[in-house]
Design an enzyme around this catalytic site. Structure first.
Site, PDB file in Angstrom:
ATOM      1  N   ASN A  90       0.994  -1.205   0.145  1.00 15.61           N
ATOM      2  CA  ASN A  90      -0.045  -0.171  -0.029  1.00 15.61           C
ATOM      3  C   ASN A  90       0.922   1.133  -0.127  1.00 15.61           C
ATOM      4  O   ASN A  90       0.465   2.300  -0.444  1.00 15.61           O
ATOM      5  CB  ASN A  90      -1.000  -0.057   1.352  1.00 15.61           C
ATOM      6  N   TYR A 157       3.679  10.171 -10.961  1.00 14.23           N
ATOM      7  CA  TYR A 157       2.745   9.389 -10.020  1.00 14.23           C
ATOM      8  C   TYR A 157       1.541   8.450 -10.894  1.00 14.23           C
ATOM      9  O   TYR A 157       1.480   7.317 -10.773  1.00 14.23           O
ATOM     10  CB  TYR A 157       1.873  10.396  -9.184  1.00 14.23           C
TER      11      TYR A 157
HETATM   12  P1  NAP Z   1      -0.070   8.445   3.835  1.00 18.14           P
HETATM   13  O1  NAP Z   1      -0.929   8.598   4.932  1.00 18.14           O
HETATM   14  O2  NAP Z   1       1.014   9.639   3.455  1.00 18.14           O
HETATM   15  O3  NAP Z   1       0.684   7.263   3.918  1.00 18.14           O
HETATM   16  C1  NAP Z   1       1.797   6.758   3.075  1.00 18.14           C
HETATM   17  C2  NAP Z   1       2.471   5.635   3.626  1.00 18.14           C
HETATM   18  O4  NAP Z   1       3.552   5.120   2.672  1.00 18.14           O
HETATM   19  C3  NAP Z   1       3.436   6.037   4.917  1.00 18.14           C
HETATM   20  O5  NAP Z   1       2.879   5.023   6.012  1.00 18.14           O
HETATM   21  C4  NAP Z   1       4.441   6.104   4.344  1.00 18.14           C
HETATM   22  O6  NAP Z   1       5.328   5.798   5.584  1.00 18.14           O
HETATM   23  C5  NAP Z   1       4.809   4.972   3.498  1.00 18.14           C
HETATM   24  N1  NAP Z   1       5.880   5.302   2.629  1.00 18.14           N
HETATM   25  C6  NAP Z   1       5.940   6.473   1.926  1.00 18.14           C
HETATM   26  N2  NAP Z   1       7.102   6.138   1.126  1.00 18.14           N
HETATM   27  C7  NAP Z   1       7.861   5.523   1.584  1.00 18.14           C
HETATM   28  C8  NAP Z   1       8.845   4.616   1.514  1.00 18.14           C
HETATM   29  N3  NAP Z   1      10.038   5.264   0.428  1.00 18.14           N
HETATM   30  N4  NAP Z   1       9.479   3.634   2.091  1.00 18.14           N
HETATM   31  C9  NAP Z   1       8.712   2.977   2.920  1.00 18.14           C
HETATM   32  N5  NAP Z   1       7.366   3.342   3.151  1.00 18.14           N
HETATM   33  C10 NAP Z   1       6.986   4.487   2.650  1.00 18.14           C
HETATM   34  O7  NAP Z   1      -1.046   8.249   2.561  1.00 18.14           O
HETATM   35  P2  NAP Z   1      -2.145   7.304   2.200  1.00 18.14           P
HETATM   36  O8  NAP Z   1      -3.228   8.262   1.448  1.00 18.14           O
HETATM   37  O9  NAP Z   1      -2.546   6.508   3.254  1.00 18.14           O
HETATM   38  O10 NAP Z   1      -1.431   6.516   0.826  1.00 18.14           O
HETATM   39  C11 NAP Z   1      -1.415   5.225   0.961  1.00 18.14           C
HETATM   40  C12 NAP Z   1      -1.596   4.800  -0.679  1.00 18.14           C
HETATM   41  O11 NAP Z   1      -2.659   5.295  -0.927  1.00 18.14           O
HETATM   42  C13 NAP Z   1      -0.502   5.075  -1.631  1.00 18.14           C
HETATM   43  O12 NAP Z   1      -0.120   4.352  -2.356  1.00 18.14           O
HETATM   44  C14 NAP Z   1      -1.090   6.220  -2.143  1.00 18.14           C
HETATM   45  O13 NAP Z   1      -0.533   6.396  -3.572  1.00 18.14           O
HETATM   46  C15 NAP Z   1      -2.782   5.723  -2.421  1.00 18.14           C
HETATM   47  N6  NAP Z   1      -3.627   6.605  -2.848  1.00 18.14           N
HETATM   48  C16 NAP Z   1      -3.936   7.809  -1.828  1.00 18.14           C
HETATM   49  C17 NAP Z   1      -4.978   8.697  -2.119  1.00 18.14           C
HETATM   50  C18 NAP Z   1      -5.132   9.915  -1.389  1.00 18.14           C
HETATM   51  O14 NAP Z   1      -5.951  10.748  -1.872  1.00 18.14           O
HETATM   52  N7  NAP Z   1      -4.715   9.942  -0.022  1.00 18.14           N
HETATM   53  C19 NAP Z   1      -5.551   8.598  -3.250  1.00 18.14           C
HETATM   54  C20 NAP Z   1      -5.366   7.468  -4.259  1.00 18.14           C
HETATM   55  C21 NAP Z   1      -4.316   6.505  -3.798  1.00 18.14           C
HETATM   56  P3  NAP Z   1       6.618   6.613   6.076  1.00 18.14           P
HETATM   57  O15 NAP Z   1       6.613   7.795   5.748  1.00 18.14           O
HETATM   58  O16 NAP Z   1       6.890   6.081   7.684  1.00 18.14           O
HETATM   59  O17 NAP Z   1       7.753   5.783   5.449  1.00 18.14           O
END
Ligand code: NAP
Length: 254
Positions: A90, A157
């Site tokens: 994720n 992205y």
């Molecule tokens: P979030 O709260 O910012 O969480 C992102 C997570 O990814 C965090 O736990 C972060 O942990 C981890 N991460 C980021 N870079 C990393 C790295 N280099 N190595 C290991 N872990 C990493 O955002 P979220 O919205 O829950 O995102 C989760 C997924 O949903 C993502 O794939 C995102 O593209 C997708 N998504 C989100 C949205 C939205 O509107 N929020 C929409 C569509 C899809 P650390 O910072 O602790 O490493």
């Protein structure tokens, strides 16, 4: 309802947002969890929370840009909990936001490194463990941006998330007869720190919400519930699918 009883799961991006919500949900569904992300303190606090609720979890801090992190997640699942049944890959990042012709190659690569290479490396290490277990499931968090819709300033992205669709389809074909399912969630806007990068003012948030047919963005738990479904036996005939959980953003003109 313990839909994941006796299952061992890896969840990446568990320190925040969708991954954190999924960790709580999967633990309550009975799974033992290996939780990955870079921020160790957030993971440790989450493990404590899950254990206080009677669940089982281990934190593995690391960076998805480092392939040894993917290996460490699997190693922990096998050593600590005896095997691996499913993974929710994720973790993701929006990366640098700029028009494509202003995006540097290094920024492009950095975004793909986490969202696409990282997901590939995780799958690459998880598959042998799932095969040792006789089957399982892989779920990836993708987005409506890329597979379905273009969004300005998000070339890397979008390319990474569209790339995940190809990866998921190939994994589903390669592994289906060995009992492994692979799916992606095409998420709409979600109320997380990543989502707040785009919805970064009341006006921007209202604009983003207005793009969705439901007139709002999701709570992280709403995406986590879809991940739970895909991980569970309730989705036993679902593979190679791009499952939209997007509040209608991909079919709406706002
Ligand atoms: P979030 O709260 O910012 O969480 C992102 C997570 O990814 C965090 O736990 C972060 O942990 C981890 N991460 C980021 N870079 C990393 C790295 N280099 N190595 C290991 N872990 C990493 O955002 P979220 O919205 O829950 O995102 C989760 C997924 O949903 C993502 O794939 C995102 O593209 C997708 N998504 C989100 C949205 C939205 O509107 N929020 C929409 C569509 C899809 P650390 O910072 O602790 O490493």
């Amino acid at each position: 309802m313990h839909t994941l009883s006796n299952k061992v799961a890896i969840i990446t991006g568990a320190s925040s947002g969708i991954g954190r919500a999924a960790a709580l949900l999967f633990a309550r569904a009975g799974a033992a969890l290996v939780l990955g992300a870079r921020r160790a303190a957030e993971l440790d606090a989450l493990v404590e929370h899950i254990e206080a609720e009677g669940g089982r979890a281990a934190a593995v801090p690391g960076d998805l840009c480092d392939e040894s992190f993917a290996a460490a997640l699997v190693d922990t699942a096998e050593r600590r909990f005896g095997g691996l049944d499913l993974a929710f890959n994720n973790a993701g990042t929006l990366g640098a936001l700029a028009p494509a012709h202003e995006l540097s190659l290094s920024d492009w690569r950095a975004t793909l490194a986490v969202n696409l290479d990282g997901a590939f490396c995780c799958a690459r290490h998880q598959i042998p463990a799932l095969l040792r277990r006789g089957g399982g499931s892989l779920t990836f968090t993708s987005s409506f941006v890329g597979p379905q819709v273009g969004f300005a300033n998000m070339a890397a992205y979008a390319a990474a998330k569209a790339g995940l669709s190809g990866l998921v389809r190939v994994l589903a074909v390669e592994l289906g007869r060995q009992g492994i399912r692979a799916n992606a969630i095409l998420s709409g806007g979600v109320d997380t720190p990543l989502g707040a990068t785009v919805a970064n003012s009341p006006e921007a948030r209202a604009h983003v919400e207005g793009l969705h047919a439901l007139g709002r963005i999701a709570a992280p738990e709403e995406i986590a519930r879809v991940a739970l479904f895909l991980a569970s036996d309730a989705a036993s005939f679902v593979t190679g699918s791009m499952v939209s959980a997007d509040g209608g953003v991909s079919i709406s003109r706002g």
